[in-house]
Design a protein around this motif. Sequence first.
Motif, PDB file in Angstrom:
ATOM      1  N   SER A   1      -0.516   3.025   3.278  1.00 14.15           N
ATOM      2  CA  SER A   1      -0.304   3.800   4.528  1.00 14.15           C
ATOM      3  C   SER A   1      -1.817   4.394   4.689  1.00 14.15           C
ATOM      4  CB  SER A   1       0.743   4.856   4.335  1.00 14.15           C
ATOM      5  OG  SER A   1       0.890   5.771   5.573  1.00 14.15           O
TER       6      SER A   1
ATOM      7  N   CYS B   1      -4.179   1.795   5.899  1.00 16.15           N
ATOM      8  CA  CYS B   1      -3.947   1.387   7.367  1.00 16.15           C
ATOM      9  C   CYS B   1      -4.451   2.760   8.580  1.00 16.15           C
ATOM     10  CB  CYS B   1      -2.515   1.216   7.627  1.00 16.15           C
ATOM     11  SG  CYS B   1      -1.840  -0.411   6.953  1.00 16.15           S
TER      12      CYS B   1
ATOM     13  N   TYR C   1       1.025  -1.863  14.357  1.00  7.84           N
ATOM     14  CA  TYR C   1       2.213  -1.353  13.947  1.00  7.84           C
ATOM     15  C   TYR C   1       3.285  -2.081  13.368  1.00  7.84           C
ATOM     16  CZ  TYR C   1       0.264   2.420  16.836  1.00  7.84           C
ATOM     17  OH  TYR C   1      -0.642   3.374  17.573  1.00  7.84           O
ATOM     18  N   ASP C   2       3.290  -3.165  13.676  1.00  7.81           N
ATOM     19  CA  ASP C   2       4.407  -4.178  12.971  1.00  7.81           C
ATOM     20  C   ASP C   2       3.654  -4.532  11.600  1.00  7.81           C
ATOM     21  OD1 ASP C   2       6.582  -6.008  12.410  1.00  7.81           O
ATOM     22  OD2 ASP C   2       6.224  -7.470  13.921  1.00  7.81           O
TER      23      ASP C   2
ATOM     24  N   ARG D   1       1.600  -3.017   9.846  1.00  5.61           N
ATOM     25  CA  ARG D   1       1.539  -1.748   9.099  1.00  5.61           C
ATOM     26  C   ARG D   1       2.940  -1.463   8.287  1.00  5.61           C
ATOM     27  NH1 ARG D   1       3.359   3.232   8.746  1.00  5.61           N
ATOM     28  NH2 ARG D   1       2.079   4.967   7.939  1.00  5.61           N
ATOM     29  N   SER D   2       3.990  -1.650   9.098  1.00  4.42           N
ATOM     30  CA  SER D   2       5.271  -1.699   8.485  1.00  4.42           C
ATOM     31  C   SER D   2       5.612  -2.631   7.729  1.00  4.42           C
ATOM     32  CB  SER D   2       6.372  -1.725   9.693  1.00  4.42           C
ATOM     33  OG  SER D   2       7.714  -1.664   9.124  1.00  4.42           O
ATOM     34  N   ARG D   3       5.240  -3.830   7.595  1.00  2.00           N
ATOM     35  CA  ARG D   3       5.499  -5.147   6.822  1.00  2.00           C
ATOM     36  C   ARG D   3       4.661  -4.778   5.364  1.00  2.00           C
ATOM     37  NH1 ARG D   3       7.583  -9.875   9.405  1.00  2.00           N
ATOM     38  NH2 ARG D   3       7.792  -9.572  11.594  1.00  2.00           N
TER      39      ARG D   3
ATOM     40  N   CYS E   1       3.637  -1.891   4.239  1.00  2.00           N
ATOM     41  CA  CYS E   1       4.184  -0.776   3.398  1.00  2.00           C
ATOM     42  C   CYS E   1       5.368  -1.148   2.703  1.00  2.00           C
ATOM     43  CB  CYS E   1       4.429   0.319   4.467  1.00  2.00           C
ATOM     44  SG  CYS E   1       2.854   1.273   4.998  1.00  2.00           S
ATOM     45  N   MET E   2       6.324  -1.984   3.532  1.00  2.00           N
ATOM     46  CA  MET E   2       7.487  -2.542   2.752  1.00  2.00           C
ATOM     47  C   MET E   2       7.086  -3.215   1.712  1.00  2.00           C
ATOM     48  SD  MET E   2      10.417  -3.206   5.672  1.00  2.00           S
ATOM     49  CE  MET E   2       9.406  -4.278   6.831  1.00  2.00           C
TER      50      MET E   2
END
Length: 289
Positions: free
Chosen positions: A149, A152, A203-204, A206-208, A210-211
């Motif tokens: 996080s 990013c 944003y997509d 970053r989400s992937r 972080c998961m």
Amino acid sequence: MSSSSTSPHPAVTVNSIKNLIPVILDIETGHYTTWSEMFKIQCKAHLVFNHLQPKSTTETASSSDTNKDKEKEKDTPIETWERLDSIVLQWIYSTISTDLLHTVLKPDTTAYKAWTTIANIFQDNKATCTIDLNNKFANTHQDQFPNMSAYCQALKVIFDQLTNPGSPVTDEQFVLHLYSGLTEQYENTASVIQQMKPLPDFYDTRSRLCMAESRKLSHVRHAAQSAGTALNATIEPQQKDNRDRADSQVEGLGRRFQIIERKFLLVHNYMLFGVYERESCVDTQVFDM
């Protein structure tokens, strides 16, 4: 008299602009894009966006005439153009650093002039600024940050700053660089995402990422727990053997102390009474020691 005619102007109702614009603009840290965008949003929301634009002489005259007519018709105070402009100027001064305030502060100025002066300060030396930001952007990597996080977010800040000088990095370049700065353990994840059509936005992505980081951390914790369980299974029998050996040694020492104590009593009785008993209950080791 209708309630709408007595309602104050929306800009007058703002108690603290800092609550609405939590960013303090500073020359050193930048963030002009973020600050200016948030400032424009608040000006539009409170119907004073025109104060960030050149003042129209016709508009000012008609506004002044209209205000005079209204003042004659009713006793309620009217927000003049000058008052609203002073409010916007106050918003500007309240959301910039002290050093920047001393740089742009001028007597008898307007919100538009202060707004333009700040824009010029942050857009001067475009070439130099762009080179510095591009170097910073290229040298930012994941291993420089404690988690995904933070990595990013750091790149996003630089990306936003690159839009200030007028030479922005495209969204696709931004996302591709985000992948290139990852460590080797995320190489497979990056390869899978890069093959997606179309390429996910920031944003997509970053989400992937972080998961993926959360899954890796979960696997590491599980592996550590399993290794700890296996280590305990190996150590416990050895610890039991050590405890048994220690107990045996303590027991042997106890018996030896009992023999020494008995011998001392026999010698003591002999010296006092001349009695030298060889009791059957005494271990023969007493006389051999």
